[in-house]
Design an enzyme around this catalytic site. Structure first.
Site, PDB file in Angstrom:
ATOM      1  N   LYS B  79      16.376  91.608 -17.855  1.00  0.00           N
ATOM      2  CA  LYS B  79      15.739  92.291 -19.058  1.00  0.00           C
ATOM      3  C   LYS B  79      15.723  93.586 -19.128  1.00  0.00           C
ATOM      4  CE  LYS B  79      11.076  91.449 -21.030  1.00  0.00           C
ATOM      5  NZ  LYS B  79       9.728  91.030 -20.775  1.00  0.00           N
ATOM      6  N   SER B 154       8.236  88.108 -24.467  1.00  0.00           N
ATOM      7  CA  SER B 154       8.984  88.878 -25.102  1.00  0.00           C
ATOM      8  C   SER B 154      10.361  88.863 -24.144  1.00  0.00           C
ATOM      9  CB  SER B 154       8.280  90.617 -24.558  1.00  0.00           C
ATOM     10  OG  SER B 154       8.139  90.524 -23.169  1.00  0.00           O
ATOM     11  N   SER B 178       5.140  86.478 -20.852  1.00  0.00           N
ATOM     12  CA  SER B 178       6.457  86.733 -21.607  1.00  0.00           C
ATOM     13  C   SER B 178       7.666  86.121 -20.804  1.00  0.00           C
ATOM     14  CB  SER B 178       6.662  88.214 -21.468  1.00  0.00           C
ATOM     15  OG  SER B 178       6.153  88.716 -22.659  1.00  0.00           O
TER      16      SER B 178
END
Lengths: 103, 491
Positions: B79, B154, B178
């Site tokens: 990420k 996210s 997330s």
């Protein structure tokens, strides 16, 4: 908790504290969005908590199993100055450049 | 990446000499080239850098021996809020569009030491603020099961790419759901470890008392293999602790039917109003499967859980407003081009130009709840409610429950754009996951069904603090008893 009146003045004040320069249009947008979220968040007021008088949020996490880890106070290597400065948007030598503060 | 490769199968093939890290990287890159664009899953895809990393992994494997490296030859997606030295780390924000990380996050060091290597940096909601991955400054990510739908957020890029088998594993971060919510939306496994068990050093901070890094994988076994490497004390993160447990992957092999004799708590609040009917029926079937696998079911209550979203949006935004104060256009990151500005206006204009709508909204919300006159009513109160929620979870576990079972999200994936105009509707999509972060517990999402439209539904299991062994063995036993994790999106 009283109902918060989110007016344009409050949005301006908060934006100033948060170091944001909002346009007039953005002020309107956030006035609406913040009012909506804050009126939802105000439901916290319904909760009757009966926590011990000595309870404190900043120490409660420790007893729950996560305690602050301390490091020995010894000198270690760090990022070289040149590398740390490399991504500065503006610099003079080894200093970050900002607008003049003192006249 | 051959579409059926897992972390486990790659390590086995590398150990038996049938596969090298470079070959695994090539397979991975080839699949990414054809699919990533459809999903907009990747922010940085540097083939030469990935191959160089793979070659370094091969050298390490040759020198140390694959048997000594628990993740020998495993390609990992990361990420874009986790620092990888020399690679851009944008956090999905214009503010950090050109920022190149100057050091490796502790988790990246651990992965490399274990024989793994980085093959891409993944799209995400800006500064990890969002539940649909539509808040990225670099465009929304699409759900591989249906490109008109969101992948969740996210960690949406991480989840979409693993579901599309562009790599067997991705790292995500989880502040309010997330990792788990996008795993659920994309039909894969997402683990949020206990707060403190995985170092946050090198993770760009959002809500420091809530953030935790964890893996997104296609099987529970792979999540356990990752946890074996990721968990551990790190002097660079003062909240990290030595996990009292170890040997997660081994435990799964030794106890494949761990649900036998376990008591699974069903918190009734998550099954009352607001639960989508199709998600509800998937969960009812999952509860029946858990029972069939030998677990006892016990209904429990978490009396304060309905306040978790309200408490979270005070605490997380307060912490975010402080954490994101560092972005000022002076040392690194976006700086306004405006001329003749004083220092304060330089800060304000740089921040206003660099941050997107949702980030500015949360910074202002956090600034407000910490401001004079409102601190006690909002911030102090939210912390007290957080404590009550933690105690509710503890009481549920003390009543003889080994794990709690809930939906991961109250709804299936929704259409792109559907919730963008209503901040509350978006925030409420995290209602099942946020309490776990507030209480610092470990939670995992595993696939448990699909809607009539073919979209994935996830089930969340929650364990007491630092009890990933029970969490992972329980999730693994469920996975063995069902087939949902074998389904792949039709790409």
């Amino acid at each position: 908790m009283s109902k918060i009146q989110v007016d344009r003045e409050l949005v301006r004040k908060v934006a100033d504290l948060a170091h944001l320069s909002l346009s007039e249009q953005e002020i309107g947008l956030y006035q609406e969005r913040l009012a909506k979220v804050l009126s939802y968040v105000e439901q916290l007021d319904e909760v009757h908590e009966s926590l011990d008088k000595n309870w404190r949020p900043d120490t409660s996490r420790g007893e729950a199993g996560v305690s602050a880890l301390e490091r020995r106070d010894v000198v270690e290597g760090s990022l070289p100055v040149e590398e740390a400065m490399k991504q500065a948007p503006a610099r003079i030598g080894t200093a970050f450049q900002v607008p003049r503060i003192l006249e | 990446m051959p579409a059926n490769q897992t972390v486990k199968s790659i390590v086995e093939q590398v150990r038996s000499g049938k596969l090298t890290a470079v070959t695994a990287a090539h397979a991975c890159l080839e699949r990414t080239r054809t699919i990533a664009q459809k999903l907009n899953s990747h922010l940085h895809f540097d083939e030469a850098a990935a191959l160089a990393e793979a070659a370094a992994a091969d050298l390490r494997i040759k020198t140390i021996g694959a048997d000594k490296l628990p993740l020998a030859g495993v390609p990992v997606l990361v990420k874009d809020n986790i620092c990888v030295r020399g690679s851009k780390t944008t956090c999905g924000s214009k503010m950090l569009e050109n920022y190149v990380a100057t050091y490796d996050a502790s988790v990246i060091k651990r992965l490399r030491e274990a024989g793994a290597f980085v093959v891409g940096k993944m799209n995400m909601d800006e500064f990890a603020m969002g539940s649909s991955n539509e808040n990225s400054a670099f465009g929304a990510v699409r759900n591989p099961w249906n490109l008109e739908y969101v992948p969740g957020g996210s960690s949406g890029g991480s989840a979409a790419a693993v579901a599309a088998r562009l790599a067997p594993v991705a790292l995500g971060s989880d502040t309010g759901g997330s990792i788990r919510q996008p795993a659920s939306f994309c039909g894969i496994v997402g683990l949020k470890p206990t707060y403190g068990s995985v170092s946050r050093s090198g993770l760009v901070a959002f809500g420091s008392s809530l953030d935790q890094i964890g893996p997104l994988t296609t099987t529970v076994e792979d999540a356990a293999m990752m946890m074996d490497v990721l968990a551990g004390l790190d002097a660079s993160d003062s909240t990290s602790v030595k996990h009292p447990q170890s040997g997660f992957a081994k435990a799964l092999l030794e106890n494949p039917e761990a649900l036998k004799g376990m008591t699974i708590g069903i918190p009734e609040e998550f099954f009352e109003s607001g639960l989508d009917a199709e998600v509800g029926s998937c969960l009812e079937r999952a509860i029946a499967d858990v029972q069939k696998a030998g677990a006892k079911i016990k209904r429990v209550r978490l009396p304060n859980i309905s306040y978790s979203v309200a408490a979270y949006y005070v605490i997380a935004t307060a912490e975010a407003s402080a954490n994101l104060a560092r972005f000022d256009g002076v040392r690194y990151g976006h700086r306004t081009q405006g001329a003749n500005l004083n220092l304060k206006d330089l800060y304000r204009k740089s921040r206003n130009e660099g941050f997107g709508r949702e980030v500015k909204q949360r910074i202002m919300l956090g600034t407000f709840v910490l401001s004079s006159g409102y601190y006690d009513a909002f911030y102090s109160k939210a912390n007290k409610v957080r404590e009550l929620i933690s105690r509710d979870f503890a009481a549920a576990f003390d009543s003889g429950v080994d794990l709690l079972l809930t939906p991961t999200s109250p709804t299936p994936p929704f259409k792109l754009g559907e919730k963008l105009s209503d901040p509350l509707a978006m925030y409420l999509s995290d209602i099942c996951t946020i309490g776990v972060n507030l209480a610092g517990l470990p939670g995992i999402s595993v696939p448990c069904g699909r809607t009539k439209a073919g979209l994935p539904v996830g089930m969340q299991l929650i364990a007491p603090k630092f009890n990933e062994l029970t969490l992972l063995t329980g999730a693994h036993a469920y996975e063995r008893a069902t087939e949902w994790h074998k389904d792949q999106p039709p790409l």
